[in-house]
Design a protein around this motif. Structure first.
Motif, PDB file in Angstrom:
ATOM      1  N   LEU A  43       4.833   3.684   5.140  1.00  0.00           N
ATOM      2  CA  LEU A  43       4.529   2.964   3.905  1.00  0.00           C
ATOM      3  C   LEU A  43       3.118   3.277   3.420  1.00  0.00           C
ATOM      4  O   LEU A  43       2.897   3.479   2.218  1.00  0.00           O
ATOM      5  CB  LEU A  43       4.689   1.456   4.122  1.00  0.00           C
ATOM      6  CG  LEU A  43       4.420   0.559   2.909  1.00  0.00           C
ATOM      7  CD1 LEU A  43       5.368   0.917   1.768  1.00  0.00           C
ATOM      8  CD2 LEU A  43       4.589  -0.905   3.290  1.00  0.00           C
ATOM      9  N   VAL A  44       2.170   3.369   4.332  1.00  0.00           N
ATOM     10  CA  VAL A  44       0.792   3.696   3.941  1.00  0.00           C
ATOM     11  C   VAL A  44       0.720   5.107   3.369  1.00  0.00           C
ATOM     12  O   VAL A  44       0.067   5.353   2.342  1.00  0.00           O
ATOM     13  CB  VAL A  44      -0.160   3.538   5.148  1.00  0.00           C
ATOM     14  CG1 VAL A  44      -1.540   4.108   4.822  1.00  0.00           C
ATOM     15  CG2 VAL A  44      -0.277   2.070   5.537  1.00  0.00           C
ATOM     16  N   ARG A  45       1.402   6.074   4.025  1.00  0.00           N
ATOM     17  CA  ARG A  45       1.411   7.441   3.507  1.00  0.00           C
ATOM     18  C   ARG A  45       2.064   7.493   2.128  1.00  0.00           C
ATOM     19  O   ARG A  45       1.606   8.231   1.238  1.00  0.00           O
ATOM     20  CB  ARG A  45       2.148   8.365   4.475  1.00  0.00           C
ATOM     21  CG  ARG A  45       1.412   8.629   5.775  1.00  0.00           C
ATOM     22  CD  ARG A  45       2.028   9.825   6.498  1.00  0.00           C
ATOM     23  NE  ARG A  45       3.435   9.586   6.798  1.00  0.00           N
ATOM     24  CZ  ARG A  45       3.886   9.037   7.925  1.00  0.00           C
ATOM     25  NH1 ARG A  45       3.022   8.667   8.856  1.00  0.00           N
ATOM     26  NH2 ARG A  45       5.178   8.871   8.130  1.00  0.00           N
ATOM     27  N   THR A  46       3.110   6.727   1.940  1.00  0.00           N
ATOM     28  CA  THR A  46       3.775   6.704   0.639  1.00  0.00           C
ATOM     29  C   THR A  46       2.864   6.133  -0.443  1.00  0.00           C
ATOM     30  O   THR A  46       2.780   6.671  -1.557  1.00  0.00           O
ATOM     31  CB  THR A  46       5.064   5.878   0.733  1.00  0.00           C
ATOM     32  OG1 THR A  46       5.917   6.440   1.743  1.00  0.00           O
ATOM     33  CG2 THR A  46       5.785   5.867  -0.596  1.00  0.00           C
ATOM     34  N   LEU A  47       2.165   5.058  -0.122  1.00  0.00           N
ATOM     35  CA  LEU A  47       1.258   4.451  -1.099  1.00  0.00           C
ATOM     36  C   LEU A  47       0.097   5.386  -1.431  1.00  0.00           C
ATOM     37  O   LEU A  47      -0.331   5.482  -2.591  1.00  0.00           O
ATOM     38  CB  LEU A  47       0.730   3.121  -0.560  1.00  0.00           C
ATOM     39  CG  LEU A  47       1.730   1.958  -0.534  1.00  0.00           C
ATOM     40  CD1 LEU A  47       1.112   0.746   0.128  1.00  0.00           C
ATOM     41  CD2 LEU A  47       2.192   1.615  -1.939  1.00  0.00           C
ATOM     42  N   LEU A  48      -0.434   6.077  -0.429  1.00  0.00           N
ATOM     43  CA  LEU A  48      -1.523   7.025  -0.690  1.00  0.00           C
ATOM     44  C   LEU A  48      -1.048   8.151  -1.600  1.00  0.00           C
ATOM     45  O   LEU A  48      -1.770   8.573  -2.523  1.00  0.00           O
ATOM     46  CB  LEU A  48      -2.048   7.589   0.638  1.00  0.00           C
ATOM     47  CG  LEU A  48      -2.815   6.609   1.530  1.00  0.00           C
ATOM     48  CD1 LEU A  48      -3.173   7.266   2.862  1.00  0.00           C
ATOM     49  CD2 LEU A  48      -4.076   6.127   0.822  1.00  0.00           C
ATOM     50  N   ALA A  49       0.173   8.654  -1.357  1.00  0.00           N
ATOM     51  CA  ALA A  49       0.707   9.715  -2.218  1.00  0.00           C
ATOM     52  C   ALA A  49       0.928   9.200  -3.632  1.00  0.00           C
ATOM     53  O   ALA A  49       0.667   9.907  -4.616  1.00  0.00           O
ATOM     54  CB  ALA A  49       1.998  10.264  -1.624  1.00  0.00           C
ATOM     55  N   TYR A  50       1.378   7.962  -3.749  1.00  0.00           N
ATOM     56  CA  TYR A  50       1.602   7.392  -5.083  1.00  0.00           C
ATOM     57  C   TYR A  50       0.272   7.220  -5.817  1.00  0.00           C
ATOM     58  O   TYR A  50       0.184   7.486  -7.026  1.00  0.00           O
ATOM     59  CB  TYR A  50       2.317   6.054  -4.947  1.00  0.00           C
ATOM     60  CG  TYR A  50       2.607   5.376  -6.259  1.00  0.00           C
ATOM     61  CD1 TYR A  50       3.712   5.747  -7.022  1.00  0.00           C
ATOM     62  CD2 TYR A  50       1.786   4.366  -6.748  1.00  0.00           C
ATOM     63  CE1 TYR A  50       3.992   5.129  -8.230  1.00  0.00           C
ATOM     64  CE2 TYR A  50       2.057   3.749  -7.953  1.00  0.00           C
ATOM     65  CZ  TYR A  50       3.152   4.129  -8.698  1.00  0.00           C
ATOM     66  OH  TYR A  50       3.408   3.504  -9.892  1.00  0.00           O
ATOM     67  N   LYS A  51      -0.749   6.791  -5.115  1.00  0.00           N
ATOM     68  CA  LYS A  51      -2.063   6.617  -5.748  1.00  0.00           C
ATOM     69  C   LYS A  51      -2.700   7.952  -6.113  1.00  0.00           C
ATOM     70  O   LYS A  51      -3.539   8.015  -7.024  1.00  0.00           O
ATOM     71  CB  LYS A  51      -2.992   5.841  -4.811  1.00  0.00           C
ATOM     72  CG  LYS A  51      -2.598   4.385  -4.611  1.00  0.00           C
ATOM     73  CD  LYS A  51      -2.628   3.613  -5.913  1.00  0.00           C
ATOM     74  CE  LYS A  51      -2.279   2.153  -5.711  1.00  0.00           C
ATOM     75  NZ  LYS A  51      -2.310   1.389  -6.975  1.00  0.00           N
ATOM     76  N   ARG A  52      -2.299   9.028  -5.423  1.00  0.00           N
ATOM     77  CA  ARG A  52      -2.818  10.349  -5.774  1.00  0.00           C
ATOM     78  C   ARG A  52      -2.183  10.893  -7.047  1.00  0.00           C
ATOM     79  O   ARG A  52      -2.626  11.911  -7.570  1.00  0.00           O
ATOM     80  CB  ARG A  52      -2.577  11.339  -4.623  1.00  0.00           C
ATOM     81  CG  ARG A  52      -3.465  11.132  -3.415  1.00  0.00           C
ATOM     82  CD  ARG A  52      -3.429  12.356  -2.505  1.00  0.00           C
ATOM     83  NE  ARG A  52      -2.083  12.670  -2.070  1.00  0.00           N
ATOM     84  CZ  ARG A  52      -1.541  12.247  -0.926  1.00  0.00           C
ATOM     85  NH1 ARG A  52      -2.261  11.460  -0.125  1.00  0.00           N
ATOM     86  NH2 ARG A  52      -0.328  12.601  -0.592  1.00  0.00           N
ATOM     87  N   GLY A  53      -1.146  10.246  -7.513  1.00  0.00           N
ATOM     88  CA  GLY A  53      -0.519  10.688  -8.748  1.00  0.00           C
ATOM     89  C   GLY A  53       0.832  11.334  -8.578  1.00  0.00           C
ATOM     90  O   GLY A  53       1.325  11.974  -9.517  1.00  0.00           O
ATOM     91  N   GLU A  54       1.448  11.200  -7.405  1.00  0.00           N
ATOM     92  CA  GLU A  54       2.784  11.758  -7.202  1.00  0.00           C
ATOM     93  C   GLU A  54       3.817  10.709  -7.638  1.00  0.00           C
ATOM     94  O   GLU A  54       4.059   9.738  -6.911  1.00  0.00           O
ATOM     95  CB  GLU A  54       2.991  12.132  -5.732  1.00  0.00           C
ATOM     96  CG  GLU A  54       1.979  13.164  -5.239  1.00  0.00           C
ATOM     97  CD  GLU A  54       2.207  13.549  -3.791  1.00  0.00           C
ATOM     98  OE1 GLU A  54       3.349  13.340  -3.310  1.00  0.00           O
ATOM     99  OE2 GLU A  54       1.268  14.027  -3.141  1.00  0.00           O
ATOM    100  N   PRO A  55       4.448  10.868  -8.784  1.00  0.00           N
ATOM    101  CA  PRO A  55       5.305   9.800  -9.321  1.00  0.00           C
ATOM    102  C   PRO A  55       6.640   9.663  -8.610  1.00  0.00           C
ATOM    103  O   PRO A  55       7.235   8.601  -8.606  1.00  0.00           O
ATOM    104  CB  PRO A  55       5.499  10.209 -10.789  1.00  0.00           C
ATOM    105  CG  PRO A  55       5.355  11.699 -10.779  1.00  0.00           C
ATOM    106  CD  PRO A  55       4.345  12.023  -9.701  1.00  0.00           C
TER     107      PRO A  55
END
Length: 237
Positions: A43-55
């Protein structure tokens, strides 16, 4: 659960982000390790990727406001009441069918009078205990009918108030202006589907469960059909 958690976050003036758990990619192996630590790291890796701009790494849930959530209660309550009404009607018809009676309609206004003169398939009066049982079922059915009328009156009043208070034409009023759409369907569309904004028609189709689900691998390509509706009954209406 998300609605209750949203209320707590608003009460504490906290900013929360809700992730759709079904949108997070997982291993497709038959057996895979699963612990709270592994799920938390994913979940943390997913949130970090989402915050980086990966929609497309995950989908976020848009929690409705308390007012929007409360406006849905009427349609959902009516659906629950109509389900109970069908159950009582089927139960009464099943009890009578076991005695050879197949022409009794519990929803008609003369249901009490018809029950008093009913005869079994071989011409006998209804057994007393069975008749009393059906009478109690009719009591519950009549209570449900009164509650459905009360909910529908409250729903119509809500739709009318929305149409009068807003300066522009309200969505319920515009929906009811279309042929084939009545107050109930307009209320469901307005409270369940139109409480949020959509960027394009693809988002509307995906929200209603009408988006296609293609499957393509190499030279093989076919359509799997529409996806499951996010709102039960919304895509089938």
């Amino acid at each position: 659960m998300a609605s209750g958690f949203t209320v707590c976050c608003r009460a504490n003036k906290s900013k929360a982000t809700f992730v759709d758990a079904a949108s997070i990619a997982t291993s497709r192996r038959r057996r895979r390790a699963k612990t709270d630590r592994i799920d938390g790291e994913a979940l943390v890796r997913t949130l970090l990727a989402y915050k980086r701009g990966e929609p497309r790494v995950c989908a976020m849930v848009r929690a409705p406001t308390p007012e929007d959530e409360d406006s849905r209660r009427l349609c959902r309550e009516r659906k629950a009441l109509t389900t109970e009404r069908v159950q009582h009607v089927n139960r009464i018809k099943g009890l009578l069918f076991s005695q050879g009676v197949s022409d009794y309609e519990p929803l008609r206004r003369n249901r009490r009078q018809r029950l008093d003169v009913l005869r079994t398939g071989d011409g006998r009066p209804l057994p007393p205990h069975l008749k009393a049982h059906i009478g109690r079922e009719l009591d519950r059915l009549e209570l449900l009918l009164e509650q459905i009328k009360a909910v529908e009156a409250e729903r119509d009043a809500l739709l009318t108030s929305v149409a009068k208070t807003e300066g522009v034409p309200a969505p319920p009023r515009m929906l009811m202006g279309l042929k084939g759409i009545g107050p109930e369907f307009a209320a469901v569309l307005w409270s369940e589907g139109l409480f949020r904004s959509f960027a394009n028609r693809k988002q509307v189709a995906a929200y209603a469960g009408l988006a296609p689900t293609p499957w393509q691998s190499g030279a093989v390509a076919h359509e799997q059909g529409v996806s499951k509706p996010e709102i039960r009954g919304y895509g089938q209406r």
